[in-house]
Design a protein around this motif. Structure first.
Motif, PDB file in Angstrom:
ATOM      1  N   GLN A  23       0.865  -1.362  -0.051  1.00 29.87           N
ATOM      2  CA  GLN A  23      -0.078  -0.043  -0.115  1.00 29.87           C
ATOM      3  C   GLN A  23       0.956   1.255  -0.096  1.00 29.87           C
ATOM      4  OE1 GLN A  23      -2.361   0.132   3.320  1.00 29.87           O
ATOM      5  NE2 GLN A  23      -3.350   2.341   2.684  1.00 29.87           N
ATOM      6  N   VAL A  24       0.777   2.056  -0.941  1.00 29.16           N
ATOM      7  CA  VAL A  24       1.369   3.301  -1.319  1.00 29.16           C
ATOM      8  C   VAL A  24       0.816   4.444  -0.003  1.00 29.16           C
ATOM      9  CG1 VAL A  24       2.085   5.337  -2.622  1.00 29.16           C
ATOM     10  CG2 VAL A  24       1.987   2.863  -3.644  1.00 29.16           C
ATOM     11  N   GLN A  25       2.024   4.723   0.535  1.00 24.87           N
ATOM     12  CA  GLN A  25       1.747   5.984   1.615  1.00 24.87           C
ATOM     13  C   GLN A  25       2.623   7.113   1.511  1.00 24.87           C
ATOM     14  OE1 GLN A  25       1.345   4.062   5.491  1.00 24.87           O
ATOM     15  NE2 GLN A  25      -0.801   4.911   5.377  1.00 24.87           N
ATOM     16  N   SER A  72       6.236   5.048   1.601  1.00 18.23           N
ATOM     17  CA  SER A  72       6.337   3.611   1.924  1.00 18.23           C
ATOM     18  C   SER A  72       5.306   3.076   0.686  1.00 18.23           C
ATOM     19  CB  SER A  72       5.826   3.237   3.153  1.00 18.23           C
ATOM     20  OG  SER A  72       4.431   3.623   3.409  1.00 18.23           O
ATOM     21  N   GLY A  73       5.682   1.682   0.612  1.00 22.09           N
ATOM     22  CA  GLY A  73       4.880   1.105  -0.661  1.00 22.09           C
ATOM     23  C   GLY A  73       5.349   1.145  -1.987  1.00 22.09           C
ATOM     24  N   TYR A  86       1.545   9.691  -6.938  1.00 24.17           N
ATOM     25  CA  TYR A  86       0.944   9.255  -5.597  1.00 24.17           C
ATOM     26  C   TYR A  86       0.984  10.760  -5.065  1.00 24.17           C
ATOM     27  CZ  TYR A  86       2.159   4.501  -7.089  1.00 24.17           C
ATOM     28  OH  TYR A  86       2.294   3.508  -7.773  1.00 24.17           O
TER      29      TYR A  86
END
Length: 123
Positions: A1-3, A25-26, A112
């Motif tokens: 999971q992209v954060q 992260s991710g 993102y």
């Protein structure tokens, strides 16, 4: 999971400084150009700064005209974090600051965004 999680915003007096952080992260952080954007109420989103990795020891930076000479963008690839050092802050710097990660792989763009952190410059 992209954060992408921004921190470091707050209230500061004109002429003061703040340092924003964006923890990622991710995804493979080193493969992405990292940017800070900002958006003030009633205004369009504005690019503040971008940092792109050229080699393992060299990065390229780009700044919006309104922040050149006052803001510095940097990144720590070991910590998956990008920073924005903001100096000589002005009331017109007041905005929500968002972290952005972008890369292009073939014909696919990956983009993102973080939730943002509020920066208010006021006496």
């Amino acid at each position: 999971q992209v954060q992408l999680v921004e921190s470091g915003g707050g209230l500061v007096q004109p002429g003061g400084s703040l340092r924003l952080s964006c923890a990622a992260s991710g995804f493979t952080f080193s493969g992405y150009a990292m940017s800070w954007y900002r958006q003030a109420p009633g205004k369009e989103r504005e690019l503040v700064a971008t940092i792109t990795i050229i080699t393992s020891t060299l990065s390229r930076t780009k700044y919006g005209d309104s922040v050149k000479g006052r803001f510095i963008i940097s990144r720590d690839n070991a910590k998956n974090t990008v920073y924005l050092q903001m100096n000589s802050l002005k009331p017109e710097d007041t905005a929500v600051y968002h972290c952005n990660a972008r890369t292009v792989a073939g014909l696919q763009e990956y983009n993102y965004w973080g939730q943002g952190t509020q920066v208010t410059v006021s006496s």
